[in-house]
Design a protein around this motif. Sequence first.
Motif, PDB file in Angstrom:
ATOM      1  N   THR A  23       0.814  -1.216   0.000  1.00 32.03           N
ATOM      2  CA  THR A  23       0.000   0.000   0.000  1.00 32.03           C
ATOM      3  C   THR A  23       0.852   1.272   0.000  1.00 32.03           C
ATOM      4  N   VAL A  24       2.152   1.122   0.249  1.00 35.30           N
ATOM      5  CA  VAL A  24       3.038   2.285   0.349  1.00 35.30           C
ATOM      6  C   VAL A  24       3.470   2.724  -1.045  1.00 35.30           C
ATOM      7  N   ARG A  25       3.370   4.009  -1.317  1.00 30.65           N
ATOM      8  CA  ARG A  25       3.746   4.559  -2.617  1.00 30.65           C
ATOM      9  C   ARG A  25       5.112   5.236  -2.509  1.00 30.65           C
ATOM     10  N   CYS A  26       6.051   4.816  -3.333  1.00 34.01           N
ATOM     11  CA  CYS A  26       7.412   5.342  -3.295  1.00 34.01           C
ATOM     12  C   CYS A  26       7.672   6.260  -4.489  1.00 34.01           C
ATOM     13  N   ARG A  27       8.430   7.304  -4.221  1.00 38.50           N
ATOM     14  CA  ARG A  27       8.769   8.254  -5.282  1.00 38.50           C
ATOM     15  C   ARG A  27      10.205   8.705  -5.096  1.00 38.50           C
TER      16      ARG A  27
END
Length: 231
Positions: free
Chosen positions: A39-43
């Motif tokens: 569920t974690v969004r990385c950028r």
Amino acid sequence: MSKHKSHRRSGVVVPHKPKWYQRLGAFVVFVSLRALLLTVRCRMQKSSKYFAPDAPTPVIFCIWHNRLASCVKVLDEHRRPHNNGAGMAALVSASKDGAFLARILEWFRIQPVRGSSSRRGAQALLELTTWAERGYDLTITPDGPRGPCYQVQEGIASLAQLTGLPIVPVSLNLNWKIRIKSWDKFQIPLPFARCEICVGKAIHVPPDVSDEERKQYRQQLEAELRAITRD
């Protein structure tokens, strides 16, 4: 002579192996953490050649101890595809707690190498060098396993000097997390958190540096990591 005395005289330190309940607990943590990290969004804060399709390999990634929970996702999704399938090796304490962590890392397809500055350090250094020769990236938590938090300890500069690999500072900054009451205030991302990946300037340690010069490289690494870390 007892086996115990013979074992000590040999100079070989055998790391603790996980008990059955640690292996079970490690699997539960792996499943839970893997589901959470989905569920974690990385950028990426800005482009880095170390996470690009033509990324240099292998390298030594340097990540603060309290960001271990997030780093397995980042390294797996953003680095592993560009590492020619070789994989990742990580330094883990030879203690009983380290045995538990090592089993979790194995579930994440990361090869644990057991040792620390206080126990089995020289042996672990040689093992890490061997994995690097096989093309594996190396991952070090420079303030682990006991701290102080955000202070780079001895060892990583020696590893870079021995292997000739660049040290790549990486910090993972979560916008939504909980912190455990531990020496490093260990961070666990909350569901649907955003993770900003910050990559600092790579540090190259020449093979012929003196002890004083190696200390300066260690201080440079600490400053670089602190500059990209936001709590």
